[in-house]
Design an enzyme around this catalytic site. Structure first.
Site, PDB file in Angstrom:
ATOM      1  N   HIS A  16     -24.884 -75.280 -29.232  1.00 22.39           N
ATOM      2  CA  HIS A  16     -25.957 -75.687 -27.932  1.00 22.39           C
ATOM      3  C   HIS A  16     -25.874 -74.353 -27.169  1.00 22.39           C
ATOM      4  O   HIS A  16     -25.353 -74.709 -26.078  1.00 22.39           O
ATOM      5  CB  HIS A  16     -25.557 -76.935 -27.413  1.00 22.39           C
ATOM      6  CG  HIS A  16     -26.646 -77.382 -26.351  1.00 22.39           C
ATOM      7  ND1 HIS A  16     -26.966 -76.880 -25.238  1.00 22.39           N
ATOM      8  CD2 HIS A  16     -27.089 -78.640 -26.439  1.00 22.39           C
ATOM      9  CE1 HIS A  16     -27.830 -77.602 -24.820  1.00 22.39           C
ATOM     10  NE2 HIS A  16     -27.884 -78.687 -25.132  1.00 22.39           N
ATOM     11  N   ASP A  63     -38.616 -78.871 -23.839  1.00 26.41           N
ATOM     12  CA  ASP A  63     -37.410 -79.326 -24.743  1.00 26.41           C
ATOM     13  C   ASP A  63     -37.946 -79.654 -26.253  1.00 26.41           C
ATOM     14  O   ASP A  63     -38.727 -80.566 -26.356  1.00 26.41           O
ATOM     15  CB  ASP A  63     -36.893 -80.730 -23.939  1.00 26.41           C
ATOM     16  CG  ASP A  63     -35.713 -81.320 -24.502  1.00 26.41           C
ATOM     17  OD1 ASP A  63     -35.034 -82.334 -23.987  1.00 26.41           O
ATOM     18  OD2 ASP A  63     -35.286 -80.711 -25.667  1.00 26.41           O
ATOM     19  N   GLU A  79     -30.798 -73.221 -29.448  1.00 30.09           N
ATOM     20  CA  GLU A  79     -29.572 -73.916 -30.102  1.00 30.09           C
ATOM     21  C   GLU A  79     -29.756 -73.688 -31.694  1.00 30.09           C
ATOM     22  O   GLU A  79     -30.616 -74.220 -32.247  1.00 30.09           O
ATOM     23  CB  GLU A  79     -29.800 -75.144 -29.565  1.00 30.09           C
ATOM     24  CG  GLU A  79     -29.463 -75.505 -28.206  1.00 30.09           C
ATOM     25  CD  GLU A  79     -29.795 -76.677 -27.462  1.00 30.09           C
ATOM     26  OE1 GLU A  79     -29.296 -77.804 -28.176  1.00 30.09           O
ATOM     27  OE2 GLU A  79     -30.429 -76.762 -26.637  1.00 30.09           O
TER      28      GLU A  79
END
Ligand code: TA6
Length: 305
Positions: A174, A217, A276
Site C-alpha cells: 500500500h 479511491d 498500490e
C-alpha cells in the site's frame, strides 16, 4: 539502554552488516532497519515490515510520504511508507467479525529472517506467521517480505500455504508516494483500464492519465507491468513495475477524509498519493493451493524529469 536498544543491538550482532545494514531503536518508537546501497538509504520498521522511507540519493526528497503524526507501538498502523495489507485488502468480508481493515499484519512484530549485502545491493527479509486463532479465520498461512535496495527499491511479498486446503487471499503493498502537490501529480499506465470507483460502487474506464482534484479511491483491474507517478512540482517520475499483481489501487483521501483519519495533518493530503501494487477485491483475489506459495512484487524507481 532501553528494551528497544537491547533488541536493536541483538539484531545488529546477528544480522547487521557494517556500513550497509544497521538496526536501531527508531525515532518513531520501534526498531527499524536502515539499509544503504550506493547513494541510497531505506528505512524499514520491524512493526508491520513497513518500509518508511526511501531516499535514492543525497538531496533528493524522500520518494515515500510518512505522516509526521505516525508513531510505532500504538496498536495502529503507521500512516505512510509502504504498509503490507495481508491476508486481506480493505474491510474484512464479514463486517460483524470485528477484524481490522487490511488484514492482521500491519501492526504485527515481524521477525528478521535474513540479510544480505553485495557491492551494490542490500537486502532484508522479514517474516510473519498467523497465530492459531488467526489461522482459524484466514488459513494456515505465513508470509515473508524481502526488501532489496539498489538503484531501485524492490519489495517481494511471498505467501505460503502450509495447510491442507486451498486458501484465498487479497493483499496490497500500500505505497504512499510523496508528491509536491497532488494537483500537479498524475498516474500513467492505466489508460483504457476498467476500475471500480470505491466511492460510488460504479465501474468505469480510465481515459488518459489519472489526475486528482477530489477524493479518489479506485481499484483498477487487470493491471500489470509498469505504471508511473508523474510529479510536475518536484520534477520527478516514480516508476512502479509490478508482478504477481492483478489490480492497482489509486487513493487520495482529499481534505475531508484525511481530516477524519486523525493521523494526517491538515493539508497533508496534497503531498501524498497512494498507488498500490495489489490483488485487491474479489475480482483479483489469489487462490494458493496447499503447500504452494505466491509472490506479489513491485520495483520502484525514481528519475528526474
Ligand atoms: O487503499 C485505499 C484504502 O482502502 C482506502 O479506502 C482507505 O481506507 C485507505 O485504504 C487507508 O486505509 P487505513 O486502514 O490505513 O486507514
Amino acid at each position: 539502554m532501553t528494551g528497544l536498544d537491547r533488541e536493536a543491538a541483538r539484531l545488529q550482532e546477528r544480522f547487521g552488516r557494517p556500513g550497509v545494514i544497521l538496526f536501531e531503536a527508531g525515532a518513531l518508537g520501534g526498531v527499524v532497519a536502515v539499509l544503504r546501497a550506493g547513494d541510497g538509504v531505506c528505512v524499514v520498521a520491524l512493526q508491520g515490515a513497513q518500509v518508511l522511507s526511501w531516499i535514492p540519493q543525497p538531496a533528493e526528497p524522500d520518494v515515500l510520504w510518512l505522516s509526521p503524526m505516525s508513531k510505532l507501538g500504538t496498536g495502529k498502523a503507521l500512516r505512510g511508507g509502504i504498509p503490507v495489507c495481508w491476508p486481506w485488502f480493505g474491510p474484512y468480508t464479514d463486517a460483524t467479525a470485528g477484524l481490522p481493515a487490511h488484514g492482521f499484519v500491519r501492526t504485527a512484530a515481524w521477525t528478521v529472517e535474513s540479510t544480505s549485502a553485495t557491492q551494490d545491493r542490500t537486502a532484508l527479509t522479514l517474516g510473519v506467521a498467523l497465530t492459531e486463532q488467526q489461522q482459524t479465520i484466514a488459513g494456515h498461512l505465513s508470509a515473508t517480505l524481502r526488501v532489496t535496495l539498489g538503484t531501485e527499491l524492490e519489495l517481494y511479498l511471498t505467501t505460503a500455504n502450509a495447510g491442507t486446503t486451498p486458501v484465498t487471499i487479497s493483499e496490497a503493498l500500500h505505497s504512499y508516494f510523496a508528491v509536491g502537490d497532488i494537483e500537479n501529480a498524475y498516474v500513467t499506465g492505466l489508460d483504457g483500464r476498467s476500475y471500480l470507483d470505491q466511492l460510488t460502487g460504479l465501474e468505469a474506464v480510465q481515459n488518459g492519465p489519472v489526475t486528482f482534484d477530489r477524493e479518489t479511491d479506485r481499484i483498477y483491474w487487470d493491471t500489470s507491468g509498469s505504471l508511473a507517478v508523474g510529479d510536475k512540482t518536484v520534477k520527478r517520475a516514480i516508476g512502479i513495475a509490478s508482478a504477481g499483481s492483478a489490480s492497482t489501487v489509486v487513493w487520495n483521501p482529499w481534505l475531508e477524509k484525511s481530516a477524519r483519519l486523525g493521523d494526517m495533518p491538515p493539508g497533508s493530503h496534497r503531498h501524498m498519493l497512494c498507488v498500490e501494487t495489489a490483488n485487491a477485491g474479489p475480482r483479483s483475489a489469489v487462490v494458493i493451493a496447499p503447500g504452494q506459495t505466491h509472490t506479489l512484487s513491485c520495483r520502484i524507481s525514481s528519475n528526474k524529469t
